[in-house]
Design a protein around this motif. Sequence first.
Motif, PDB file in Angstrom:
ATOM      1  N   LYS A   1     -49.620  25.880  55.224  1.00  0.00           N
ATOM      2  CA  LYS A   1     -49.062  27.188  54.873  1.00  0.00           C
ATOM      3  C   LYS A   1     -48.305  27.838  56.033  1.00  0.00           C
ATOM      4  O   LYS A   1     -48.163  29.071  56.096  1.00  0.00           O
ATOM      5  CB  LYS A   1     -50.172  28.142  54.395  1.00  0.00           C
ATOM      6  N   LYS A   2     -47.788  27.004  56.950  1.00  0.00           N
ATOM      7  CA  LYS A   2     -47.016  27.552  58.053  1.00  0.00           C
ATOM      8  C   LYS A   2     -45.612  27.956  57.625  1.00  0.00           C
ATOM      9  O   LYS A   2     -45.003  28.828  58.236  1.00  0.00           O
ATOM     10  CB  LYS A   2     -46.942  26.536  59.196  1.00  0.00           C
ATOM     11  N   LEU A   3     -45.086  27.254  56.611  1.00  0.00           N
ATOM     12  CA  LEU A   3     -43.747  27.574  56.126  1.00  0.00           C
ATOM     13  C   LEU A   3     -43.554  27.011  54.735  1.00  0.00           C
ATOM     14  O   LEU A   3     -44.329  26.156  54.280  1.00  0.00           O
ATOM     15  CB  LEU A   3     -42.666  27.026  57.057  1.00  0.00           C
ATOM     16  N   ASN A   4     -42.516  27.492  54.052  1.00  0.00           N
ATOM     17  CA  ASN A   4     -42.090  26.925  52.780  1.00  0.00           C
ATOM     18  C   ASN A   4     -40.953  25.954  53.065  1.00  0.00           C
ATOM     19  O   ASN A   4     -39.930  26.334  53.643  1.00  0.00           O
ATOM     20  CB  ASN A   4     -41.602  28.024  51.830  1.00  0.00           C
ATOM     21  N   ALA A   5     -41.130  24.709  52.656  1.00  0.00           N
ATOM     22  CA  ALA A   5     -40.113  23.698  52.933  1.00  0.00           C
ATOM     23  C   ALA A   5     -40.092  22.675  51.811  1.00  0.00           C
ATOM     24  O   ALA A   5     -41.053  22.548  51.040  1.00  0.00           O
ATOM     25  CB  ALA A   5     -40.395  23.013  54.268  1.00  0.00           C
TER      26      ALA A   5
END
Length: 323
Positions: free
Chosen positions: A145-149
């Motif tokens: 959940k560190k980024l949306n990719a």
Amino acid sequence: MQTILGSGGIIGTQLAQELTTYTKKIRLVSRHPKLVNTGDEVFPANLLDIKETQKALNGSSIAYLTIGFPYKTRIWQEAWPKIMNNVIKTCSEQNIKLVFFDNVYMYDTFHIGHMTESTPVLPVSKKGKVRALIAEKLMEATAKKKLNALIARSADFYGPSTPMKSIMTEMVFKPLSKGKSAKWFGNSHCPHSFTYTPDAGKATAMLGNTPDAFNQVWHLPTAPNPPSGKEWIHMVAKEMSVSPHYQTIPKWIFNISEIFVPFMRELNEMLYQYEQPYVFDSKKFEELFFFKPTSYLEGIRRIIKKDYRYKAAQKDDLLFGTK
């Protein structure tokens, strides 16, 4: 702001054209960026430098990583992990969505006869191991959940005005357009998928602007039932009205040549893709977006019309004395 990291290549250029459907704010980032659309922002940057990466992405809502490095294993091994780390870190800190344009080098060689988004990852080449590593880094960051990719994955590609990185351009279209023999690697009787670059650019823009598409892998739209190498050559030759002469380059030639020619050494490890069926399945994308990929015949016709028709007309004019 939507930002393309590695904007100078054919995919970055196609993507920039397609992003105008979604935004008027497009930033083009590379060492020496050039305008694609009127109103684009050009931003020179070295993405190996974390501070330059942060500046290049400042104010962006979506980033597209479409960098294409020289075809050298050493460069890939040194540069790709650094750049992926810098981009992941920056996108995480600045809450930027990330779209990574990828290839299929990481797939298990025993499964490339039918590649889907769930094909096992088991690279046999050094370049494939690099691609597997950076894709894993990206998906790990999304899982935490560190980024949306998302990963937008393409087969080998072909298309109008495609630079030298396209084997189809250099080995088939260019030689046949000059009345020379085409060339093919490995087994010319095996089917081989190619993604049409305008389709790839359009689909990548669509994915980046579809919130539900993130945190997963997508195969970009690619026509089904690919021709064999021989069939590719015959189709191109027919549309150019030339003889379909071609030569098949066997593996032993690469084994000898790689001693003297660095590029042959770089290409040799990827020959397995041309020695067996190479079929790319993009049904997942096609069904969700109701997208029909450009057929191979139509793609060939568009390429010839754009890149070779004028040259052919010039040749005819010279032959018949109208110039």
